[in-house]
Design an enzyme around this catalytic site. Structure first.
Site, PDB file in Angstrom:
ATOM      1  N   ASP A  18       0.832  -1.198   0.000  1.00 53.00           N
ATOM      2  CA  ASP A  18       0.000   0.000   0.000  1.00 53.00           C
ATOM      3  C   ASP A  18       0.877   1.262   0.000  1.00 53.00           C
ATOM      4  O   ASP A  18       2.084   1.201   0.305  1.00 53.00           O
ATOM      5  CB  ASP A  18      -0.883  -0.036   1.272  1.00 53.00           C
ATOM      6  CG  ASP A  18      -2.173   0.742   1.139  1.00 53.00           C
ATOM      7  OD1 ASP A  18      -2.302   1.534   0.192  1.00 53.00           O
ATOM      8  OD2 ASP A  18      -3.046   0.567   2.013  1.00 53.00           O
TER       9      ASP A  18
ATOM     10  N   ASP B 287     -11.072   2.033  -3.105  1.00 56.46           N
ATOM     11  CA  ASP B 287     -11.567   1.753  -1.753  1.00 56.46           C
ATOM     12  C   ASP B 287     -13.086   1.745  -1.732  1.00 56.46           C
ATOM     13  O   ASP B 287     -13.697   1.365  -0.736  1.00 56.46           O
ATOM     14  CB  ASP B 287     -11.047   2.802  -0.763  1.00 56.46           C
ATOM     15  CG  ASP B 287      -9.670   2.432  -0.237  1.00 56.46           C
ATOM     16  OD1 ASP B 287      -9.242   1.280  -0.453  1.00 56.46           O
ATOM     17  OD2 ASP B 287      -9.021   3.295   0.382  1.00 56.46           O
TER      18      ASP B 287
HETATM   19  C1  DGJ Z   1      -5.805   2.044   1.943  1.00 48.77           C
HETATM   20  C2  DGJ Z   1      -6.227   0.831   1.160  1.00 48.77           C
HETATM   21  O1  DGJ Z   1      -6.787   1.215  -0.059  1.00 48.77           O
HETATM   22  C3  DGJ Z   1      -7.201   0.017   1.987  1.00 48.77           C
HETATM   23  O2  DGJ Z   1      -7.639  -1.093   1.244  1.00 48.77           O
HETATM   24  C4  DGJ Z   1      -6.556  -0.412   3.264  1.00 48.77           C
HETATM   25  O3  DGJ Z   1      -5.498  -1.302   3.002  1.00 48.77           O
HETATM   26  C5  DGJ Z   1      -6.044   0.811   4.017  1.00 48.77           C
HETATM   27  N1  DGJ Z   1      -5.209   1.641   3.215  1.00 48.77           N
HETATM   28  C6  DGJ Z   1      -5.285   0.389   5.237  1.00 48.77           C
HETATM   29  O4  DGJ Z   1      -4.740   1.443   5.896  1.00 48.77           O
END
Ligand code: DGJ
Length: 734
Positions: A464, A534
C-alpha cells in the site's frame, strides 16, 4: 547513405521485397507503423494504421502536401512547435538537430519480438538519441522508447524527455481518458480534440492513477465506439509522474506525446550516461475501442503483469471486516470462514504491527504487535495452513510516521526540504520515505526479505502507499540533483520491487495506493494485480472497473464482495448483485463473514464454487463491453469469451430500478464463434423459475445478431424481492 532494410519478423517477409530503402516499417499482424529516413533530416513518422500491403511508396504518393511529421520532434528550430525532447548543452545552447547516425538496426528479443532501433545524433554536439520500436505481432502492440546518451565530456541538462510521439490526422478526433479521485477511480471522459492543447498529467509523486491515468484512446472517426472506427490506444508504462499531451491545430493535425512529467524534473545527464525513457505502448484498431482494449489486455498478461497468464486466487481481505481491530482469534475466525466458503487465501490488512490501533502511528516499525498477535506471524501462517488457505499480509513500506522509532533513528530518511517544517499526512503524522536514498531502498528490501525468509508461507503481499509527496525535497540528493527526485524516487521503488521479484518470484503482490492509486503498467511489471478503489459499492464498481478495463484485464482487478450498507456510499445492494459484480474481476471478499447470515455465507460459498469454474474465462479471456454504465441506459452489460471461443460468461446488471428510466434488456453479444452452438446456463440463479433461455442451445450467430432477452426483475417470493437485478449466463459450446 546505405541502409539495411528491415524485416520486422517473418510475417513481413512478403512485403520486404516491395519496400524502398527509405522506409522503415514496424509491423504487427494487423498494423503498420512506418518511419521515413533521410540522411539529412530528422526521421518522419509517415504512417500508423492498418497493415500496409504492397509498395510502401503508396505512403509517399498519398501523403499530405503540407509536410511530414517528425517521429520524435526536438526543441530548437521553430521553437513554437511542440517537442518531445529538449536539453541544454554545456555551452548554454538549448537547441537540438537530430539526423540519422547509422543504419537502423533490427534484433529479435528473447520473446521472439522484433525491435527496430534508429540511431540518431546531433549534427554538432556529442549527443546520441536512439528511437526504439518493439513490435508484438499477435497483440498488435508497438512499444516505443528513447535512449539519450551524453557522449561528451561535460554534463548536459535534459528538460523534456518524452518516451515517444505519434502524429495523426482527423478533423473529428476524440480523446478518451480516465479521471477520478479517491473512491471514484476509473471514470471515463470522452471529448472532442479541439484546436489547442489537451494535457493529462499526474504530479502526486507516489500514486499516479487516482485523478488521471497514463493511458488514453484517441478516436479518428468521431465519438469512439466499441466495435467500429479507428482508434489509437496509448499506455505509458510508468508508475511515476507523467504528462500526456495532444496538440491539435486548425486543420485536424494532432500530435500525441507521452512521457515522464518534465516539470521541476530537469535531469543532469553525465558524460557517458544514457537516460532511457519509460516504454510507451501503442495499439491501433480499426474495430473500435473493444479491440484496442483486448490488444492491451493480451499484451499486458503476456509481457507486463507478474504471473499475468495465470489465474489469481480467491481471497478474503480483513480491512473492511475489522479495520485495525486485528487479533489472533479474529484472524483465525476469518481464515476458517473463507476456507469454509471455498476461498484460497486470507490477507491480513493494516493494524498488525507496532502500536497501530489507528492510522496515526507505527509505519516503519514493522514489528508484530504482540498484544494482538502473541504467536507472531508464525502463529498466523500455521493457523492458515491448518485451515487450508494461504496467507497474505499488508505493508506500506514507503512510509513512516513522525512518532515512529524509525523516524527517530533516521530523520534524514524522509522527504523534506531544507529550512522547512515537515508536512505530515494521513493520521496527522504520516511521512514519505526518500526512495531515492539507497539506504532507504535497502531498508525496504530487507524488511520484505526478512519477512519472507522468516515466513516462507507468506504467499501474497498487499503493498500500500497512502500519501503523495507532501513536501518536495530529498535530504540525500546533492543540491544539483534535487530536481531529479521524482525520477529517482520511482527508480528506487522499481529497483526494490525488482530485487524482491528476483528472490521471490512466486509471491503475489497487489499494488494498492489509497485504493486505485497504482493502477499502472509500470508497476504491474512487478505486481500481479491492483486494488481498483476503496469504494466497494457494487454499483460504483461497475463504473470504476469498466473504465479500468479500457486498458487493464480482469486478472489485475481486485473486486471484492463487501458489507451493506456499503462503507463508502451507505447503499444497500443485494448480495447476489454484489457477488455478480465481483465475478467480473478477480473475485474476493472484504467483509467480516461472522456478521453475515448463514444463508448469505452459503450463497457466497456457491458463488465461489461457480467462479472457480469460469475464472479462467474472466481473468484470461477476451473482454467485450456491451452496454456502458456511462451511457445511462438503465443497465450495464459485458462478457468474457475464452480464447478458443468454447466458453463465455455474459453479465447483465440492472443499475436503475426507476420504472420510467430507459432499460436495455437485450443486447447483441460479441466474440462468439458464429458457427458454433452454445448452451445457456444461468449462474448464481436465485429466481423461483428459470429464464426462458435456460438449458437451451443457440448459435453463436444468433446470439451475436440478437442477444437474449433478459428478465429484468428477480422472480422471488413476496418479502424476498430485491432491487438491482443482475444476471450471469454461462455459454458453453456444444
Ligand atoms: C488504503 C487501502 O486502499 C485500503 O484497502 C486499506 O489497506 C487501508 N489503506 C489500510 O490502511
Amino acid at each position: 547513405m546505405k541502409r539495411k532494410f528491415l524485416l520486422a519478423g517473418a510475417f513481413l517477409a512478403n512485403i520486404a521485397a516491395w519496400a524502398t530503402p527509405e522506409y522503415v516499417p514496424v509491423s504487427t499482424f494487423n498494423t503498420s507503423l512506418i518511419l521515413q529516413l533521410d540522411s539529412a533530416a530528422a526521421p518522419a513518422l509517415v504512417y500508423y494504421g492498418p497493415a500496409v500491403k504492397g509498395d510502401l511508396a503508396q505512403i509517399a504518393a498519398s501523403a499530405p502536401e503540407d509536410g511530414k511529421s517528425d517521429a520524435y520532434p526536438v526543441f530548437g528550430n521553430y521553437p513554437e512547435r511542440e517537442s518531445a525532447l529538449s536539453m541544454t548543452m554545456p555551452d548554454g545552447n538549448m537547441t537540438l538537430e537530430l539526423v540519422p547516425a547509422g543504419e537502423p538496426e533490427t534484433e529479435v528479443d528473447h520473446n521472439g519480438n522484433t525491435v527496430v532501433s534508429i540511431p540518431l545524433a546531433d549534427r554538432h554536439y556529442p549527443v546520441a538519441v536512439t528511437l526504439n520500436y518493439r513490435a508484438f505481432p499477435k497483440e498488435d502492440i508497438i512499444e516505443t522508447w528513447t535512449e539519450i546518451t551524453n557522449k561528451g565530456k561535460k554534463p548536459v541538462t535534459l528538460t523534456r524527455f518524452d518516451s515517444g510521439a505519434i502524429p495523426f490526422r482527423s478533423t473529428d478526433a476524440w480523446l478518451t481518458s480516465l479521471y477520478g479521485t479517491w473512491a471514484n477511480e476509473g471514470r471515463v471522459n470522452t471529448e472532442p480534440l479541439t484546436p489547442g492543447m489537451k494535457i493529462i498529467q499526474n504530479k502526486d509523486g507516489v500514486r499516479n492513477s487516482h485523478t488521471s491515468h497514463a493511458e488514453v484512446m484517441m478516436s479518428l472517426d468521431g465519438k469512439p465506439r466499441e466495435t467500429s472506427g479507428r482508434i489509437i490506444g496509448a499506455a505509458l508504462v510508468y508508475g511515476g509522474n507523467y504528462r500526456l499531451r495532444v496538440s491539435t491545430d486548425d486543420h485536424g493535425r494532432h500530435q500525441f506525446f507521452a512521457g515522464i512529467h518534465p516539470e521541476e524534473s530537469a535531469y543532469r545527464l553525465m558524460p557517458g550516461e544514457t537516460f532511457t525513457t519509460p516504454l510507451l505502448a501503442l495499439t491501433f484498431s480499426d474495430r473500435g475501442m473493444g479491440e484496442a482494449s483486448r490488444n492491451f489486455h493480451r499484451w499486458g498478461r503476456q509481457y507486463h503483469i507478474a504471473h499475468g497468464t495465470e489465474v489469481n486466487p480467491i481471497l478474503l481481505n480483513s480491512w473492511e471486516g475489522v479495520y485495525f481491530n486485528i487479533d489472533e482469534p479474529t484472524m483465525a475466525g476469518m481464515m476458517q470462514d473463507i476456507a469454509d466458503m471455498g476461498g484460497e487465501l486470507f490477507v491480513m490488512d493494516d493494524g498488525w504491527f507496532g502500536r497501530r490501533d489507528d492510522d496515526s502511528s507505527s509505519l516503519g516499525d514493522w514489528e508484530v504487535d504482540a498484544r494482538k498477535l502473541p504467536h507472531g506471524l508464525k502463529g498466523l501462517t500455521d493457523e492458515a495452513a491448518r485451515k487450508g488457505v494461504r496467507f497474505g499480509i499488508w505493508i506500506e513500506p514507503e512510509m513512516t510516521n513522525s512518532n515512529s522509532e524509525l523516524y527517530k533513528k533516521h530523520p534524514d530518511w524522509v522527504l523534506k526540504a531544507p529550512h522547512r517544517d515537515i508536512v505530515e499526512g494521513r493520521g496527522g503524522t504520516q511521512l514519505v520515505l526518500d526512495l531515492s536514498n539507497p539506504q532507504v531502498q535497502d531498508f525496504i528490501y530487507n524488511l520484505v526479505d526478512t519477512m519472507l525468509t522468516n515466513n516462507p508461507e507468506i504467499a501474497y503481499i498487499k503493498w500500500d502507499a497512502n500519501a503523495p509527496v507532501m513536501q518536495y525535497g530529498s535530504q540525500t540528493l546533492p543540491a544539483d540533483r534535487q530536481s531529479e527526485l521524482s525520477i529517482r524516487f520511482h527508480r528506487g521503488l522499481t529497483s526494490v520491487l525488482q530485487r524482491i521479484r528476483e528472490k521471490y518470484p512466486d509471491v503475489a503482490i497487489q499494488a494498492c495506493a489509497s485504493g486505485g492509486g497504482r493502477a499502472n503498467y509500470g508497476l504491474l511489471d512487478y505486481t500481479d494485480e491492483f486494488w481498483v478503489s476503496d469504494n466497494t459499492d457494487a454499483l460504483q464498481r461497475l463504473g470504476a472497473q469498466w473504465g479500468t478495463s479500457l486498458f487493464f484485464p480482469a486478472v489485475t482487478m481486485g473486486s471484492h464482495i463487501s458489507a451493506v450498507p456499503n462503507h463508502t456510499t451507505y447503499r444497500v445492494v443485494p448480495l447476489k448483485f454484489r457477488c455478480d459484480v465481483a465475478m467480473t474481476g478477480r473475485l474476493g471478499m472484504e467483509i467480516q463473514p461472522r456478521d453475515m447470515s448463514a444463508e448469505d455465507r452459503d450463497f457466497c460459498r456457491r458463488v465461489i464454487e461457480t467462479y472457480k469454474g469460469v475464472r479462467d474465462v474472466v481473468q484470461l479471456g477476451d473482454l467485450y463491453r456491451l452496454v456502458s454504465p456511462f451511457d445511462n441506459r438503465g443497465a450495464v452489460s459485458l462478457m468474457y469469451v475464452s480464447p478458443t471461443k468454447d466458453k463465455a460468461v455474459y453479465y447483465w446488471f440492472r443499475t436503475n430500478n426507476d420504472y420510467s428510466a430507459p432499460l436495455v434488456t437485450r443486447t447483441p453479444m460479441e466474440g462468439l464463434d458464429p458457427d458454433a452452438s452454445y448452451k445457456v446456463t444461468e449462474l448464481n440463479a436465485i429466481d423461483q423459475r428459470p429464464l426462458a433461455s435456460e438449458g437451451k442451445v443457440f448459435t453463436g450467430k444468433f446470439l451475436m445478431d440478437n442477444g437474449l432477452e433478459i428478465r429484468p426483475n428477480h422472480d422471488l417470493p413476496w418479502g424476498k424481492k430485491v432491487d438491482y437485478c443482475s444476471r450471469v449466463l454461462l455459454l458453453e459450446k456444444q
